[in-house]
Scaffold this motif. Structure first.
Motif, PDB file in Angstrom:
ATOM      1  N   ILE A  18      40.675 -25.491  -3.438  1.00  0.00           N
ATOM      2  CA  ILE A  18      40.203 -24.106  -3.458  1.00  0.00           C
ATOM      3  C   ILE A  18      39.339 -23.845  -4.681  1.00  0.00           C
ATOM      4  O   ILE A  18      38.378 -23.101  -4.623  1.00  0.00           O
ATOM      5  CB  ILE A  18      41.393 -23.118  -3.442  1.00  0.00           C
ATOM      6  CG1 ILE A  18      42.092 -23.187  -2.089  1.00  0.00           C
ATOM      7  CG2 ILE A  18      40.938 -21.700  -3.731  1.00  0.00           C
ATOM      8  CD1 ILE A  18      43.350 -22.354  -1.995  1.00  0.00           C
ATOM      9  N   TRP A  19      39.647 -24.480  -5.794  1.00  0.00           N
ATOM     10  CA  TRP A  19      38.950 -24.158  -7.043  1.00  0.00           C
ATOM     11  C   TRP A  19      37.652 -24.925  -7.202  1.00  0.00           C
ATOM     12  O   TRP A  19      36.936 -24.705  -8.159  1.00  0.00           O
ATOM     13  CB  TRP A  19      39.909 -24.402  -8.218  1.00  0.00           C
ATOM     14  CG  TRP A  19      41.179 -23.715  -7.907  1.00  0.00           C
ATOM     15  CD1 TRP A  19      42.386 -24.282  -7.681  1.00  0.00           C
ATOM     16  CD2 TRP A  19      41.349 -22.327  -7.652  1.00  0.00           C
ATOM     17  NE1 TRP A  19      43.305 -23.332  -7.319  1.00  0.00           N
ATOM     18  CE2 TRP A  19      42.689 -22.129  -7.289  1.00  0.00           C
ATOM     19  CE3 TRP A  19      40.493 -21.228  -7.678  1.00  0.00           C
ATOM     20  CZ2 TRP A  19      43.199 -20.865  -6.970  1.00  0.00           C
ATOM     21  CZ3 TRP A  19      41.001 -19.984  -7.355  1.00  0.00           C
ATOM     22  CH2 TRP A  19      42.340 -19.814  -7.020  1.00  0.00           C
ATOM     23  N   GLN A  20      37.354 -25.827  -6.296  1.00  0.00           N
ATOM     24  CA  GLN A  20      36.102 -26.569  -6.375  1.00  0.00           C
ATOM     25  C   GLN A  20      35.003 -25.782  -5.671  1.00  0.00           C
ATOM     26  O   GLN A  20      34.332 -26.266  -4.780  1.00  0.00           O
ATOM     27  CB  GLN A  20      36.259 -27.946  -5.738  1.00  0.00           C
ATOM     28  CG  GLN A  20      37.292 -28.805  -6.429  1.00  0.00           C
ATOM     29  CD  GLN A  20      37.594 -30.061  -5.628  1.00  0.00           C
ATOM     30  OE1 GLN A  20      37.157 -30.221  -4.501  1.00  0.00           O
ATOM     31  NE2 GLN A  20      38.353 -30.954  -6.215  1.00  0.00           N
ATOM     32  N   PHE A  24      34.153 -10.333  -1.504  1.00  0.00           N
ATOM     33  CA  PHE A  24      34.709  -9.080  -1.986  1.00  0.00           C
ATOM     34  C   PHE A  24      36.170  -9.334  -2.345  1.00  0.00           C
ATOM     35  O   PHE A  24      36.596 -10.476  -2.414  1.00  0.00           O
ATOM     36  CB  PHE A  24      34.538  -7.959  -0.947  1.00  0.00           C
ATOM     37  CG  PHE A  24      35.309  -8.134   0.327  1.00  0.00           C
ATOM     38  CD1 PHE A  24      36.530  -7.503   0.507  1.00  0.00           C
ATOM     39  CD2 PHE A  24      34.813  -8.913   1.373  1.00  0.00           C
ATOM     40  CE1 PHE A  24      37.246  -7.648   1.689  1.00  0.00           C
ATOM     41  CE2 PHE A  24      35.514  -9.051   2.558  1.00  0.00           C
ATOM     42  CZ  PHE A  24      36.739  -8.427   2.719  1.00  0.00           C
ATOM     43  N   GLY A  25      36.933  -8.316  -2.615  1.00  0.00           N
ATOM     44  CA  GLY A  25      38.326  -8.508  -2.995  1.00  0.00           C
ATOM     45  C   GLY A  25      38.427  -9.103  -4.388  1.00  0.00           C
ATOM     46  O   GLY A  25      37.575  -8.876  -5.238  1.00  0.00           O
ATOM     47  N   SER A  26      39.456  -9.894  -4.625  1.00  0.00           N
ATOM     48  CA  SER A  26      39.745 -10.424  -5.959  1.00  0.00           C
ATOM     49  C   SER A  26      38.570 -11.177  -6.567  1.00  0.00           C
ATOM     50  O   SER A  26      38.195 -10.941  -7.708  1.00  0.00           O
ATOM     51  CB  SER A  26      40.948 -11.369  -5.901  1.00  0.00           C
ATOM     52  OG  SER A  26      42.062 -10.697  -5.385  1.00  0.00           O
ATOM     53  N   PRO A  37      35.155 -12.236 -12.961  1.00  0.00           N
ATOM     54  CA  PRO A  37      34.111 -13.198 -13.332  1.00  0.00           C
ATOM     55  C   PRO A  37      34.516 -14.604 -12.876  1.00  0.00           C
ATOM     56  O   PRO A  37      35.704 -14.928 -12.827  1.00  0.00           O
ATOM     57  CB  PRO A  37      34.066 -13.125 -14.864  1.00  0.00           C
ATOM     58  CG  PRO A  37      34.872 -11.943 -15.256  1.00  0.00           C
ATOM     59  CD  PRO A  37      35.771 -11.600 -14.112  1.00  0.00           C
ATOM     60  N   LEU A  38      33.543 -15.407 -12.574  1.00  0.00           N
ATOM     61  CA  LEU A  38      33.758 -16.771 -12.081  1.00  0.00           C
ATOM     62  C   LEU A  38      34.725 -17.560 -12.959  1.00  0.00           C
ATOM     63  O   LEU A  38      35.618 -18.242 -12.452  1.00  0.00           O
ATOM     64  CB  LEU A  38      32.405 -17.489 -12.013  1.00  0.00           C
ATOM     65  CG  LEU A  38      32.360 -18.913 -11.519  1.00  0.00           C
ATOM     66  CD1 LEU A  38      32.771 -18.978 -10.063  1.00  0.00           C
ATOM     67  CD2 LEU A  38      30.973 -19.494 -11.706  1.00  0.00           C
ATOM     68  N   GLU A  39      34.587 -17.439 -14.264  1.00  0.00           N
ATOM     69  CA  GLU A  39      35.427 -18.237 -15.167  1.00  0.00           C
ATOM     70  C   GLU A  39      36.902 -17.822 -15.149  1.00  0.00           C
ATOM     71  O   GLU A  39      37.753 -18.530 -15.668  1.00  0.00           O
ATOM     72  CB  GLU A  39      34.879 -18.222 -16.606  1.00  0.00           C
ATOM     73  CG  GLU A  39      34.696 -16.862 -17.231  1.00  0.00           C
ATOM     74  CD  GLU A  39      33.342 -16.225 -16.939  1.00  0.00           C
ATOM     75  OE1 GLU A  39      33.095 -15.138 -17.498  1.00  0.00           O
ATOM     76  OE2 GLU A  39      32.553 -16.778 -16.156  1.00  0.00           O
ATOM     77  N   ARG A  40      37.235 -16.706 -14.522  1.00  0.00           N
ATOM     78  CA  ARG A  40      38.639 -16.268 -14.436  1.00  0.00           C
ATOM     79  C   ARG A  40      39.245 -16.519 -13.055  1.00  0.00           C
ATOM     80  O   ARG A  40      40.359 -16.082 -12.776  1.00  0.00           O
ATOM     81  CB  ARG A  40      38.746 -14.776 -14.792  1.00  0.00           C
ATOM     82  CG  ARG A  40      38.480 -14.512 -16.263  1.00  0.00           C
ATOM     83  CD  ARG A  40      38.651 -13.073 -16.668  1.00  0.00           C
ATOM     84  NE  ARG A  40      39.900 -12.513 -16.228  1.00  0.00           N
ATOM     85  CZ  ARG A  40      40.103 -11.200 -16.036  1.00  0.00           C
ATOM     86  NH1 ARG A  40      39.134 -10.338 -16.262  1.00  0.00           N
ATOM     87  NH2 ARG A  40      41.271 -10.752 -15.614  1.00  0.00           N
ATOM     88  N   TRP A  41      38.526 -17.214 -12.181  1.00  0.00           N
ATOM     89  CA  TRP A  41      39.028 -17.450 -10.825  1.00  0.00           C
ATOM     90  C   TRP A  41      40.323 -18.258 -10.806  1.00  0.00           C
ATOM     91  O   TRP A  41      41.068 -18.213  -9.846  1.00  0.00           O
ATOM     92  CB  TRP A  41      37.971 -18.131  -9.970  1.00  0.00           C
ATOM     93  CG  TRP A  41      36.987 -17.157  -9.392  1.00  0.00           C
ATOM     94  CD1 TRP A  41      36.875 -15.832  -9.683  1.00  0.00           C
ATOM     95  CD2 TRP A  41      35.996 -17.432  -8.420  1.00  0.00           C
ATOM     96  NE1 TRP A  41      35.859 -15.271  -8.959  1.00  0.00           N
ATOM     97  CE2 TRP A  41      35.296 -16.241  -8.173  1.00  0.00           C
ATOM     98  CE3 TRP A  41      35.623 -18.582  -7.740  1.00  0.00           C
ATOM     99  CZ2 TRP A  41      34.258 -16.160  -7.271  1.00  0.00           C
ATOM    100  CZ3 TRP A  41      34.576 -18.504  -6.852  1.00  0.00           C
ATOM    101  CH2 TRP A  41      33.903 -17.301  -6.615  1.00  0.00           C
ATOM    102  N   ASN A  42      40.600 -19.019 -11.884  1.00  0.00           N
ATOM    103  CA  ASN A  42      41.856 -19.779 -11.912  1.00  0.00           C
ATOM    104  C   ASN A  42      43.067 -18.850 -11.878  1.00  0.00           C
ATOM    105  O   ASN A  42      44.155 -19.259 -11.506  1.00  0.00           O
ATOM    106  CB  ASN A  42      41.909 -20.705 -13.139  1.00  0.00           C
ATOM    107  CG  ASN A  42      41.834 -19.934 -14.452  1.00  0.00           C
ATOM    108  OD1 ASN A  42      41.401 -18.783 -14.495  1.00  0.00           O
ATOM    109  ND2 ASN A  42      42.227 -20.589 -15.517  1.00  0.00           N
ATOM    110  N   GLU A  43      42.884 -17.567 -12.221  1.00  0.00           N
ATOM    111  CA  GLU A  43      43.967 -16.588 -12.141  1.00  0.00           C
ATOM    112  C   GLU A  43      44.323 -16.261 -10.682  1.00  0.00           C
ATOM    113  O   GLU A  43      45.356 -15.659 -10.416  1.00  0.00           O
ATOM    114  CB  GLU A  43      43.573 -15.282 -12.845  1.00  0.00           C
ATOM    115  CG  GLU A  43      43.316 -15.432 -14.327  1.00  0.00           C
ATOM    116  CD  GLU A  43      42.738 -14.166 -14.950  1.00  0.00           C
ATOM    117  OE1 GLU A  43      42.922 -13.072 -14.372  1.00  0.00           O
ATOM    118  OE2 GLU A  43      42.090 -14.275 -16.007  1.00  0.00           O
TER     119      GLU A  43
END
Length: 122
Positions: free
Chosen positions: A9-11, A39-41, A46-52
């Motif tokens: 998912i994170w790639q 949209f949504g979360s 920001p892209l760099e916080r998607w690991n959250e």
């Protein structure tokens, strides 16, 4: 948006273009695709916080010439993807008070990733 393989998912630099290109091609067989938005979360962060957002699905809005009912049938089984396919007026109304990230035709993620690479943040 990955098959039930959460590490993929994170790639997003590899997964998003592949999945969204296939999805765009499927929708284009029915109606012209004008925009693809997150949209949504993920649209808000920001892209760099998607690991959250680990374990959360992807909320994708496709703006097309016409709305497609039951758009989920376009998504292969096993993908974590909430998909809406709306026309322009419905899209404008839906995202009116929301932050989104456009992936087509303007690829905001590519712009963000390029900017981060240039600033040594990747």
């Amino acid at each position: 948006m990955s098959r039930v393989k959460t590490e993929a998912i994170w790639q997003h630099e590899q997964v998003l273009p592949y999945i969204l290109t296939r999805l765009k091609d499927k929708i284009s067989e029915i109606t012209a695709v004008e925009k693809i938005l997150l949209f949504g979360s993920r649209g808000r962060l920001p892209l760099e916080r998607w690991n959250e957002l680990e374990g959360k699905d992807w909320d994708v809005l496709v703006q097309a010439k016409c709305k497609l009912k039951n758009a989920h049938v376009l998504v292969e089984e096993g993908y974590h993807l909430d998909l809406l396919v709306l026309d322009e007026s419905q899209t404008e109304k839906f995202i009116q008070n929301m932050k989104t990230k456009e992936l087509f035709p303007l690829n905001e993620l590519e712009c963000l990733m390029t900017k981060n690479e240039e600033n040594g943040k990747v």
